[in-house]
Design an enzyme around this catalytic site. Structure first.
Site, short mmCIF file in Angstrom:
data_model
loop_
_atom_site.label_atom_id
_atom_site.label_comp_id
_atom_site.label_asym_id
_atom_site.label_seq_id
_atom_site.Cartn_x
_atom_site.Cartn_y
_atom_site.Cartn_z
N ASP A 1 0.86 -1.19 0.00
CA ASP A 1 0.00 0.00 0.00
C ASP A 1 0.89 1.24 0.00
OD1 ASP A 1 -2.03 2.03 0.72
OD2 ASP A 1 -3.27 0.31 1.28
N ASN A 2 0.51 2.24 -0.78
CA ASN A 2 1.27 3.50 -0.75
C ASN A 2 0.66 4.52 0.20
OD1 ASN A 2 -1.00 4.29 -2.18
ND2 ASN A 2 0.14 5.36 -3.80
N SER B 1 -6.95 1.02 -4.83
CA SER B 1 -7.63 2.05 -5.62
C SER B 1 -8.37 3.00 -4.69
CB SER B 1 -8.64 1.45 -6.60
OG SER B 1 -9.31 2.49 -7.31
N LYS C 1 -4.49 5.33 -13.12
CA LYS C 1 -3.24 4.59 -13.19
C LYS C 1 -3.30 3.29 -12.41
CE LYS C 1 0.73 6.77 -13.16
NZ LYS C 1 1.84 7.70 -12.78
N LYS D 1 1.20 -13.81 -12.79
CA LYS D 1 1.70 -14.62 -13.90
C LYS D 1 3.10 -15.16 -13.58
CE LYS D 1 2.64 -14.30 -18.90
NZ LYS D 1 4.12 -14.31 -18.92
N TYR E 1 -13.13 6.54 -12.23
CA TYR E 1 -13.24 5.33 -11.41
C TYR E 1 -13.98 4.22 -12.16
CZ TYR E 1 -14.29 2.38 -7.34
OH TYR E 1 -14.39 1.33 -6.46
N TYR F 1 -5.89 -11.66 -19.49
CA TYR F 1 -4.81 -12.47 -18.92
C TYR F 1 -5.30 -13.90 -18.66
CZ TYR F 1 -0.80 -9.39 -18.26
OH TYR F 1 0.31 -8.61 -18.47
#
Length: 316
Positions: free
Chosen positions: A31-32, A75, A91, A105, A145, A159
């Site tokens: 987490d930032n 987010s 982003k 992956k 959002y 993916y």
């Protein structure tokens, strides 16, 4: 099991950290702290099953060792947050999803995307089933959002189809409980704090718009059941009990015995008029449905906000 949770210091992410630690997982929280809080995870700092990495997942993610699950919950989620941080929201929905999928992956891990009921926009079908494609304004203020999450879902399925990644997508409807921020900006925490302070309760529009509120413990249990399943297509997780915003405000005044009055302000652009999950798929595939009654969940959440306001030096 070793599980990565991006956005793990946020409201939902931190509850997932606790839940998975109790299930015996080793949890790595990334987490930032843009909208997450260390207060949400401070109680597990020092636990041998928990590791915190301060990092922006919109940049390349590196984690050493085995990884079994990657849960992408990073987010901004409140309208006040993604309107303040529109570029970061786009982003993390695009680059953050790309890097989280890349980690899954590389580690051959299961991947679970936290999507949202906002992919349905201002819906023209009610309640909203998973096969409804939505009614979204891509260039409106909420588009940063809504479209970030729609793109994240598309990338997750790409993916899965192209790389064979074992993916899951949960569409989360309105959720509440302890650890929501006092200044979250969403209706429920706003109403609670305003009622506890005996301030006017701000209702946008005429209050006839509806929401469906799911208590956090029910949501986390549903997410876990989805993680264990073999379902790759999106699954709604939420409480189908619908309530108008005006009723919610009145309920909050009654629960707190507040002197607050309801005041009405202009409805924000593209604010959904209705929101109710069709959880038929969750009931059938996951054998899941919510258990916590709103009255019980509201009491627990109110107790948390009362403590938050007192500890913040505010008179209640």
């Amino acid at each position: 099991m070793r599980t990565i949770i991006t956005g793990g210091a946020g409201f939902i992410g931190s509850h997932l950290c606790d839940y998975l630690i109790e299930k015996g997982h080793e949890v790595v929280c990334i987490d930032n702290l843009l909208t997450g809080k260390m207060d949400n995870i401070v109680h597990v700092i020092g636990n041998c099953q928990f590791r915190f990495i301060k990092h922006n997942v919109s940049d390349y993610i590196y984690v050493d060792g085995q990884v079994d699950n990657v849960l992408h919950f990073a987010s901004p989620a409140s309208p006040s947050d993604y309107l303040e941080f529109p570029i970061q929201t786009l982003k993390v929905g695009s680059l953050g999803t790309l890097h989280s999928l890349g980690l899954a992956k590389a580690k051959r891990a299961r991947f679970l995307l936290a999507s949202t009921s906002e992919v349905y926009g201002d819906p023209q079908i009610h309640p909203q089933p998973e096969d409804y494609w939505g009614h979204v304004n891509p260039v409106g203020p909420r588009g940063v959002y809504d479209e970030a999450k729609r793109f994240a879902e598309a990338m997750t399925m790409a993916y899965h189809r192209f790389h064979g990644i074992d993916t899951r997508i949960v569409r989360i409807f309105n959720t509440y409980g302890p650890r929501m921020r006092v200044n979250d900006g969403r209706a429920l925490p706003n109403f609670m704090c305003q009622a506890l302070r005996n301030e006017d309760i701000t209702v946008f529009g005429d209050g006839s718009q509806t929401r469906s509120f799911c208590y956090i413990s029910d949501l986390v249990e549903g997410i876990y059941q989805l993680l264990l399943s073999h379902e790759h297509d999106p699954v709604n997780i939420g409480n189908p009990e619908e309530i108008t915003i005006r009723q919610l405000a009145q309920e909050m005044i009654a629960l707190t015995n507040s002197k607050s009055k309801i005041v009405f302000k202009q409805l924000p652009v593209d604010d959904p008029k209705i929101r109710q999950p069709d959880i038929s798929k969750a009931r059938t595939v996951l054998k899941w449905e919510p258990k916590v009654l709103r009255a019980e969940g509201m009491r627990k959440t109110l107790a948390y906000f009362r403590d938050e306001l007192i500890s913040g030096g505010k008179r209640v």
